[in-house]
Enzyme design. Structure first.
Site, PDB file in Angstrom:
ATOM      1  N   ARG A   1     -15.526   1.601  -0.801  1.00 29.88           N
ATOM      2  CA  ARG A   1     -15.220   0.285  -0.254  1.00 29.88           C
ATOM      3  C   ARG A   1     -15.247   0.376   1.270  1.00 29.88           C
ATOM      4  O   ARG A   1     -14.685   1.312   1.846  1.00 29.88           O
ATOM      5  CB  ARG A   1     -13.830  -0.164  -0.717  1.00 29.88           C
ATOM      6  CG  ARG A   1     -13.476  -1.514  -0.142  1.00 29.88           C
ATOM      7  CD  ARG A   1     -12.206  -2.047  -0.724  1.00 29.88           C
ATOM      8  NE  ARG A   1     -11.042  -1.376  -0.159  1.00 29.88           N
ATOM      9  CZ  ARG A   1      -9.800  -1.664  -0.517  1.00 29.88           C
ATOM     10  NH1 ARG A   1      -9.569  -2.573  -1.446  1.00 29.88           N
ATOM     11  NH2 ARG A   1      -8.778  -1.039   0.023  1.00 29.88           N
TER      12      ARG A   1
ATOM     13  N   GLU B   1     -10.923 -10.896  -4.770  1.00 25.66           N
ATOM     14  CA  GLU B   1      -9.477 -10.783  -4.550  1.00 25.66           C
ATOM     15  C   GLU B   1      -8.931 -11.958  -3.754  1.00 25.66           C
ATOM     16  O   GLU B   1      -7.746 -12.012  -3.443  1.00 25.66           O
ATOM     17  CB  GLU B   1      -9.134  -9.451  -3.884  1.00 25.66           C
ATOM     18  CG  GLU B   1      -9.952  -9.114  -2.669  1.00 25.66           C
ATOM     19  CD  GLU B   1      -9.662  -7.719  -2.115  1.00 25.66           C
ATOM     20  OE1 GLU B   1      -8.690  -7.083  -2.537  1.00 25.66           O
ATOM     21  OE2 GLU B   1     -10.413  -7.280  -1.233  1.00 25.66           O
TER      22      GLU B   1
ATOM     23  N   HIS C   1       0.817  -1.214   0.000  1.00 19.26           N
ATOM     24  CA  HIS C   1       0.000   0.000   0.000  1.00 19.26           C
ATOM     25  C   HIS C   1       0.852   1.266   0.000  1.00 19.26           C
ATOM     26  O   HIS C   1       0.429   2.310  -0.477  1.00 19.26           O
ATOM     27  CB  HIS C   1      -1.025  -0.037   1.134  1.00 19.26           C
ATOM     28  CG  HIS C   1      -2.175  -0.928   0.792  1.00 19.26           C
ATOM     29  ND1 HIS C   1      -2.197  -2.258   1.127  1.00 19.26           N
ATOM     30  CD2 HIS C   1      -3.301  -0.695   0.063  1.00 19.26           C
ATOM     31  CE1 HIS C   1      -3.305  -2.802   0.641  1.00 19.26           C
ATOM     32  NE2 HIS C   1      -3.992  -1.876  -0.003  1.00 19.26           N
TER      33      HIS C   1
ATOM     34  N   ARG D   1     -10.777   3.915  -1.124  1.00 20.93           N
ATOM     35  CA  ARG D   1     -10.237   3.083  -0.036  1.00 20.93           C
ATOM     36  C   ARG D   1     -10.537   3.768   1.291  1.00 20.93           C
ATOM     37  O   ARG D   1      -9.698   4.509   1.830  1.00 20.93           O
ATOM     38  CB  ARG D   1      -8.724   2.911  -0.215  1.00 20.93           C
ATOM     39  CG  ARG D   1      -8.307   2.005  -1.363  1.00 20.93           C
ATOM     40  CD  ARG D   1      -6.793   1.813  -1.384  1.00 20.93           C
ATOM     41  NE  ARG D   1      -6.386   0.698  -2.187  1.00 20.93           N
ATOM     42  CZ  ARG D   1      -5.932   0.774  -3.449  1.00 20.93           C
ATOM     43  NH1 ARG D   1      -5.856   1.939  -4.046  1.00 20.93           N
ATOM     44  NH2 ARG D   1      -5.559  -0.312  -4.090  1.00 20.93           N
TER      45      ARG D   1
ATOM     46  N   ASN E   1      -4.334  -6.954  -6.876  1.00 14.39           N
ATOM     47  CA  ASN E   1      -3.178  -6.919  -5.951  1.00 14.39           C
ATOM     48  C   ASN E   1      -3.266  -8.080  -4.968  1.00 14.39           C
ATOM     49  O   ASN E   1      -2.296  -8.796  -4.734  1.00 14.39           O
ATOM     50  CB  ASN E   1      -3.143  -5.605  -5.171  1.00 14.39           C
ATOM     51  CG  ASN E   1      -3.224  -4.399  -6.080  1.00 14.39           C
ATOM     52  OD1 ASN E   1      -2.847  -4.485  -7.234  1.00 14.39           O
ATOM     53  ND2 ASN E   1      -3.735  -3.291  -5.578  1.00 14.39           N
ATOM     54  N   ASP E   2      -4.440  -8.237  -4.391  1.00 12.14           N
ATOM     55  CA  ASP E   2      -4.598  -9.338  -3.434  1.00 12.14           C
ATOM     56  C   ASP E   2      -4.817 -10.665  -4.133  1.00 12.14           C
ATOM     57  O   ASP E   2      -4.395 -11.704  -3.640  1.00 12.14           O
ATOM     58  CB  ASP E   2      -5.765  -9.049  -2.477  1.00 12.14           C
ATOM     59  CG  ASP E   2      -5.322  -8.132  -1.360  1.00 12.14           C
ATOM     60  OD1 ASP E   2      -4.245  -8.392  -0.786  1.00 12.14           O
ATOM     61  OD2 ASP E   2      -6.022  -7.152  -1.070  1.00 12.14           O
TER      62      ASP E   2
ATOM     63  N   CYS F   1      -9.890  -3.135 -10.283  1.00 10.76           N
ATOM     64  CA  CYS F   1      -9.428  -1.933  -9.568  1.00 10.76           C
ATOM     65  C   CYS F   1      -8.050  -2.129  -8.941  1.00 10.76           C
ATOM     66  O   CYS F   1      -7.545  -1.255  -8.265  1.00 10.76           O
ATOM     67  CB  CYS F   1     -10.442  -1.491  -8.526  1.00 10.76           C
ATOM     68  SG  CYS F   1     -10.696  -2.701  -7.225  1.00 10.76           S
TER      69      CYS F   1
ATOM     70  N   ARG G   1       2.537  -9.394  -0.686  1.00 16.44           N
ATOM     71  CA  ARG G   1       2.736  -8.297  -1.636  1.00 16.44           C
ATOM     72  C   ARG G   1       3.608  -7.181  -1.075  1.00 16.44           C
ATOM     73  O   ARG G   1       4.086  -6.324  -1.825  1.00 16.44           O
ATOM     74  CB  ARG G   1       1.371  -7.734  -2.083  1.00 16.44           C
ATOM     75  CG  ARG G   1       0.537  -7.228  -0.947  1.00 16.44           C
ATOM     76  CD  ARG G   1      -0.894  -6.975  -1.376  1.00 16.44           C
ATOM     77  NE  ARG G   1      -1.126  -5.598  -1.751  1.00 16.44           N
ATOM     78  CZ  ARG G   1      -2.332  -5.048  -1.836  1.00 16.44           C
ATOM     79  NH1 ARG G   1      -3.408  -5.783  -1.574  1.00 16.44           N
ATOM     80  NH2 ARG G   1      -2.475  -3.800  -2.180  1.00 16.44           N
TER      81      ARG G   1
HETATM   82  C1  PEP Z   1      -6.528  -5.089  -4.640  1.00 14.84           C
HETATM   83  O1  PEP Z   1      -6.298  -5.933  -3.785  1.00 14.84           O
HETATM   84  O2  PEP Z   1      -6.222  -5.239  -5.848  1.00 14.84           O
HETATM   85  C2  PEP Z   1      -7.188  -3.823  -4.284  1.00 14.84           C
HETATM   86  C3  PEP Z   1      -7.591  -2.976  -5.192  1.00 14.84           C
HETATM   87  O3  PEP Z   1      -7.310  -3.527  -2.971  1.00 14.84           O
HETATM   88  P1  PEP Z   1      -6.074  -3.103  -2.054  1.00 14.84           P
HETATM   89  O4  PEP Z   1      -4.907  -2.836  -2.952  1.00 14.84           O
HETATM   90  O5  PEP Z   1      -6.475  -1.896  -1.303  1.00 14.84           O
HETATM   91  O6  PEP Z   1      -5.877  -4.295  -1.188  1.00 14.84           O
HETATM   92 MG    MG Z   2      -7.230  -5.758  -1.867  1.00 14.77          MG
END
Ligand code: PEP
Ligand code: MG
Length: 588
Positions: A348, A451, A204, A311, A474-475, A522, A485
């Protein structure tokens, strides 16, 4: 001597500037330039803090009980001595006078210099005195923060480096680690680039850094040890390289590249309000990811047609246990909704946990504090369902904001069907409460973040419970490949091109479309032009990303022909090396 440090490229472009080393624990210290006319006042602030702290330490010493060990009084004497030592006080003054740094920044800069000198000392006793100097500086910073508070400067926001009276040279931030919420302080700050020792490509911290659209490199391991305060450095955000003390030839080459990217940026800027339609006439929805309500301005300016991911957890971080109540949240969501002037806003629900703990903690601290893996713990919807009062409060605030514009609710990290029913139950209860209290609200669609691989595998069943889905790549990558990550030591295995990831993505997009439910991506893949064509080929028509990425992705969309791309999809999905298969020229 010039050296190169290698890390992970997270935000494109080239930054050239003087290094400002900031200790991780002090990143929320104010960083701004003061005007010439304010130098004397700034030095006075420093002096006042020093006198107050001296008084504090003297009082502690005077009040020591008779039975207190001798060492304690001796230690307080050392602190008093350090406080008045010219290597601290006079040198700090110089940072203010010569660089126009504000007092807090000057103090932290000097602390970094001194801490290094202590680290290099041979003598154990002397080396350990570093902790004393750190404590003294900590006291001074606390004292200045308290006086700023008394003077009405108030919130950290006011202290957080948003002013720039025009320093002579660009500055780049070098830190061992920066927590995601602290990174937010640097939005609109004086820094033109970032380097951190730790962090993965989609941590993040990296995501927030990317949203600032300035060159950044994370996971550069020893950077904060090898780079010294004030070193001239180049941050190559395309290659993930940091060049310290570059030669004139290297510098010239990078200056040239810098000019090239500025031209490219200006060219892309012209696409801002061009509708995103492919060559074969497919309209593509370009949405923005935001962290704070005020980011809505950047989203609109970049030409986003809505917010695909707000977020909301950034409203909850680093508040020392005092979480935002319903009204405060309502105001924030309303501000985002009004800021988007009638365009839809997808809020979210909180996704705290993993590398976004409620309390300030860097990734390094997290790693040391928790032997357990927080990414698999009480995170996102799991946390919300474990705190039902808190969750309902957030839902009420979001629904109330829906009276001011089009709002959608997005639930992070769903993995169990039972979570869907618990969310709907909570929503029914909240609607009844709002009806009773007479608060207006509109119909709000409820979506799920896909995710967690379990949700992607069972997408058909999840779709029955939600109005739309948004894929958090991402997740999804993190959990599919079992790669943290935020951990740079395994970042080479964090692979969006992995066939398993592509298969889950494709499946989710296809199933959603077959069910007639909107689907968006996203995660960071949506803002990475390397994946635009692949996602279009899979049938995706809705992308959400940081505003800074919109123009580049749109350019890609404008040049794409989805019919041609679709013909390449089957072989891509069947290939053992999809990245290579996709990037090598199509036969014929
Ligand atoms: C993701 O996991 O791709 C996502 C958009 O949420 P975050 O990056 O905030 O976990
Ligand atoms: Mg996520």
């Amino acid at each position: 001597m010039s050296i190169q440090i290698f890390g992970l490229p997270i935000s494109r472009g080239v930054a050239i500037g003087r290094a400002v080393l900031v200790a991780s624990s002090r990143v929320d210290v104010a960083h701004y330039f003061v005007a010439d006319s304010q130098v004397a006042q700034e030095i006075d602030r420093l002096r006042a803090a020093r006198d107050a702290v001296a008084g504090e330490i003297q009082a502690l010493k005077d009040d020591l009980p008779a039975e207190a060990p001798h060492e304690l009084a001796a230690l307080l004497d050392v602190h008093l001595m350090l406080l008045h030592d010219e290597s601290l006080s006079d040198a700090t003054k110089l940072w203010i006078e010569q660089r126009r740094y504000n007092a807090e920044w000057a103090l932290s800069a000097q602390l970094e210099v001194l801490a290094r000198q202590f680290d290099e000392m041979e003598d154990d006793y002397l080396r350990e005195r570093k902790a004393d100097i750190e404590q003294v500086v900590e006291r001074l910073l606390r004292q200045m923060a308290a006086s700023a508070g008394r003077a009405g400067a108030g919130a950290t926001e006011a202290l957080a480096g948003v002013r720039d009276f025009g320093g002579s040279e660009p500055l780049v931030l070098v830190a061992s680690d920066v927590a995601p919420a602290d990174m937010l302080h640097f939005k609109r700050s004086v820094f033109t680039g970032f380097v951190t020792d730790v962090g993965g490509r989609t941590s993040h911290t990296a995501i927030v850094a990317r949203s600032m659209d300035i060159p950044a490199v994370v996971g550069a391991r020893e950077a904060s040890r090898l780079i010294r305060q004030d070193d001239l450095i180049v941050i190559d955000g395309d290659a993930g390289v940091v060049v310290v003390d570059p030669s004139e030839i290297v510098l010239e080459e990078y200056r040239f590249r810098q000019r090239q990217s500025e031209l490219e940026r200006a060219r892309l800027d012209r696409l801002r309000h061009t509708p995103a339609v492919t060559l074969d006439g497919q309209a593509v929805e370009m949405l923005a990811n935001i962290e704070l309500p005020r980011d809505a301005t950047a989203a609109l300016e970049a030409g986003a047609v809505g917010v695909g991911l707000f977020r909301s957890e950034f409203l909850f971080l680093n508040r020392g246990g005092d979480l935002p109540g319903e009204d405060e949240q309502y105001e924030a969501y309303r501000a985002a909704v009004l800021g988007m002037r009638g365009l839809p806003v997808t809020i979210r629900t909180v996704d705290v946990g993993a590398d976004k703990p409620l309390e300030r903690m860097s990734a390094q601290e997290l790693r040391h504090e928790h032997g357990l893996n927080p990414a698999l713990g009480l995170r996102a919807i799991r946390w919300s369902l474990a705190e039902p009062g808190m969750f309902r409060q957030q839902l009420r605030a979001i629904l109330r904001a829906s009276a001011h514009g089009k709002v959608r609710i997005l639930i992070p990290m769903v993995a169990h069907l039972a979570e869907a029913s618990q969310v709907h139950e909570a929503l029914s209860r909240v609607r009844a409460q709002l009806d009773e209290a007479g608060h207006p609200y509109s119909r709000v669609e409820v979506g799920a973040m896909i995710e967690v691989p379990a949700a992607a595998v069972m997408i058909d069943r999840f779709l029955r419970h939600f109005d739309f889905v948004s894929i958090g790549t991402n997740d999804l990558i993190q959990y599919t490949l079992a790669i943290d990550r935020a951990d740079e030591s395994v970042s080479h295995l964090y692979d969006p091109w992995h066939p398993a990831v592509l298969t889950l993505l494709h499946r989710t997009i296809q199933a959603s479309q077959a069910a007639g439910k909107p689907v968006c991506v996203c995660g960071e893949m949506a803002g990475d032009v390397a994946f635009t064509d692949v996602l279009l080929a899979m049938g995706l028509r809705s992308f959400s990303m940081h505003p800074a990425r919109l123009a580049s992705v749109k350019q890609r969309v404008l040049r794409a022909d989805t019919r041609a791309l679709e013909t390449r999809l089957a072989s891509l999905l069947a290939n053992d090396d999809p990245a290579k298969a996709w990037t090598s020229p199509a036969p014929g």
